[in-house]
Motif scaffolding. Structure first.
Motif, PDB file in Angstrom:
ATOM      1  N   LYS A 189      16.864  62.991   8.989  1.00 62.05           N
ATOM      2  CA  LYS A 189      16.794  63.054  10.632  1.00 62.05           C
ATOM      3  C   LYS A 189      16.818  64.553  10.998  1.00 62.05           C
ATOM      4  N   THR A 190      15.802  64.988  11.592  1.00 66.98           N
ATOM      5  CA  THR A 190      15.323  66.335  11.953  1.00 66.98           C
ATOM      6  C   THR A 190      15.283  66.573  13.332  1.00 66.98           C
ATOM      7  N   LYS A 191      16.011  67.082  14.245  1.00 65.65           N
ATOM      8  CA  LYS A 191      15.920  67.240  15.656  1.00 65.65           C
ATOM      9  C   LYS A 191      15.595  65.710  16.250  1.00 65.65           C
ATOM     10  N   ASP A 240      24.154  58.457   9.636  1.00 65.29           N
ATOM     11  CA  ASP A 240      23.544  59.356  11.019  1.00 65.29           C
ATOM     12  C   ASP A 240      22.404  60.272  10.529  1.00 65.29           C
ATOM     13  N   ASP A 241      22.274  60.836   9.408  1.00 64.15           N
ATOM     14  CA  ASP A 241      21.178  61.648   9.249  1.00 64.15           C
ATOM     15  C   ASP A 241      20.428  61.554   7.848  1.00 64.15           C
ATOM     16  N   SER A 242      20.718  60.385   7.268  1.00 62.38           N
ATOM     17  CA  SER A 242      19.584  60.248   6.115  1.00 62.38           C
ATOM     18  C   SER A 242      19.488  58.807   5.936  1.00 62.38           C
ATOM     19  N   ALA A 243      18.398  58.263   5.187  1.00 59.64           N
ATOM     20  CA  ALA A 243      18.151  56.941   4.726  1.00 59.64           C
ATOM     21  C   ALA A 243      17.229  56.909   3.751  1.00 59.64           C
ATOM     22  N   ASP A 244      17.285  55.955   2.890  1.00 65.85           N
ATOM     23  CA  ASP A 244      16.560  55.655   1.816  1.00 65.85           C
ATOM     24  C   ASP A 244      16.042  54.082   2.179  1.00 65.85           C
ATOM     25  N   SER A 290      28.490  46.361   9.332  1.00 59.78           N
ATOM     26  CA  SER A 290      27.680  45.866   8.376  1.00 59.78           C
ATOM     27  C   SER A 290      26.778  44.601   8.660  1.00 59.78           C
ATOM     28  N   PHE A 291      27.065  44.248   9.875  1.00 62.11           N
ATOM     29  CA  PHE A 291      26.122  43.039  10.589  1.00 62.11           C
ATOM     30  C   PHE A 291      24.830  43.834  11.073  1.00 62.11           C
ATOM     31  N   GLY A 292      24.899  44.959  11.013  1.00 64.42           N
ATOM     32  CA  GLY A 292      23.622  45.648  11.704  1.00 64.42           C
ATOM     33  C   GLY A 292      23.600  46.010  13.336  1.00 64.42           C
ATOM     34  N   SER A 293      24.753  46.296  13.654  1.00 66.30           N
ATOM     35  CA  SER A 293      24.926  46.864  15.032  1.00 66.30           C
ATOM     36  C   SER A 293      24.539  48.055  15.380  1.00 66.30           C
ATOM     37  N   ASP A 294      23.381  48.272  15.157  1.00 63.09           N
ATOM     38  CA  ASP A 294      22.710  49.837  15.232  1.00 63.09           C
ATOM     39  C   ASP A 294      22.372  50.124  16.633  1.00 63.09           C
ATOM     40  N   GLU A 295      22.988  50.136  17.423  1.00 64.74           N
ATOM     41  CA  GLU A 295      22.825  50.788  18.858  1.00 64.74           C
ATOM     42  C   GLU A 295      21.827  51.822  18.884  1.00 64.74           C
ATOM     43  N   ASP A 352      18.055  53.280  14.649  1.00 65.58           N
ATOM     44  CA  ASP A 352      17.860  53.777  13.434  1.00 65.58           C
ATOM     45  C   ASP A 352      17.126  53.034  12.396  1.00 65.58           C
ATOM     46  N   ARG A 353      17.705  51.984  12.200  1.00 67.09           N
ATOM     47  CA  ARG A 353      17.132  51.039  11.283  1.00 67.09           C
ATOM     48  C   ARG A 353      15.620  50.703  11.388  1.00 67.09           C
ATOM     49  N   GLU A 354      15.420  50.441  12.742  1.00 60.76           N
ATOM     50  CA  GLU A 354      14.032  50.055  13.016  1.00 60.76           C
ATOM     51  C   GLU A 354      13.216  51.253  13.057  1.00 60.76           C
ATOM     52  N   LYS A 355      13.617  52.272  13.246  1.00 61.66           N
ATOM     53  CA  LYS A 355      12.734  53.758  13.445  1.00 61.66           C
ATOM     54  C   LYS A 355      12.583  54.082  12.102  1.00 61.66           C
ATOM     55  N   VAL A 356      13.325  54.044  11.146  1.00 67.07           N
ATOM     56  CA  VAL A 356      13.099  54.302   9.515  1.00 67.07           C
ATOM     57  C   VAL A 356      11.964  53.324   8.955  1.00 67.07           C
ATOM     58  N   THR A 357      12.276  52.001   9.373  1.00 66.91           N
ATOM     59  CA  THR A 357      11.334  51.042   8.659  1.00 66.91           C
ATOM     60  C   THR A 357      10.034  51.368   9.506  1.00 66.91           C
ATOM     61  N   SER A 358       9.898  51.559  10.617  1.00 62.54           N
ATOM     62  CA  SER A 358       8.566  51.961  11.350  1.00 62.54           C
ATOM     63  C   SER A 358       7.841  53.227  10.759  1.00 62.54           C
TER      64      SER A 358
END
Length: 187
Positions: free
Chosen positions: A152-154, A118-122, A33-38, A41-47
């Motif tokens: 997340k597709t391919k 792993d494969d979806s985000a809002d 929950s502290f955002g250890s997103d190795e 993905d969090r940066e990728k979806v915001t971008s």
């Protein structure tokens, strides 16, 4: 060594192991929950949300194929088909009414990840854009807030749908069955 001291040692070892197990469980739940997103993905979806909001609001319906090509790279194949139908319908309406419509100068105000796995985000994105028409004397600013769903597709985050969400100001108001306030015309 007595049987009692052997039992005490066994109890202490079991208590220590149980405590260690609880500690590891807490760390396993709290640390993510502290955002250890190795994977980033969090940066990728915001971008990607930023790219999508800007691309959707930078158009010139005099050049629809360029617009569609830019949008296609951001959408799932199924959602692109839906976008294409809507885009062509909008183009037809503009053509029938002899209206030229352009939008640009999109500026992102803020982006927040509402949920991600792993494969979806809002994602919620707020932005401003400007729209102009050959029928209007003034360029009209537009303020938007969108909820964007990603799949997340391919290995790539693609928009699977989006919808407008209202601002707090537009959602505020009295409940339909609320008692009238003084001066509101109620009895």
């Amino acid at each position: 060594m007595t049987a009692w001291s052997g039992r005490r040692r066994t109890i202490r070892v079991l208590a220590a192991l149980a405590s260690l197990g609880v500690l590891l469980a807490v760390v396993g739940v709290v640390l993510p929950s502290f955002g250890s997103d190795e994977s980033g993905d969090r940066e990728k979806v915001t971008s990607r949300a930023s790219d999508f909001a800007v691309a959707m609001n930078t158009f010139d319906f005099d050049e629809p194929e360029d617009y569609r090509a830019r949008i296609k790279t951001l959408l799932t194949p199924a959602y692109y088909r839906e976008f294409l139908e809507n885009s062509k319908a909008t183009e037809q309406v503009l053509e029938n009414n002899k209206v030229t419509l352009k939008s640009g100068d999109a500026k992102i105000i803020g982006i927040g990840v509402e949920s991600i796995d792993d494969d979806s985000a809002d994602v919620i994105v707020a932005f401003d854009a400007a729209i102009s028409s050959d029928k209007a004397a003034v360029t009209a600013p537009r303020e938007f807030r969108w909820k964007i769903a990603f799949s997340k597709t391919k290995g790539e985050w693609l928009v699977s749908r989006f919808e407008s969400v209202g601002t707090v100001e537009s959602q505020a108001g009295a409940a339909p069955d609320a008692a009238p306030t003084p001066g509101s015309g109620g009895r």
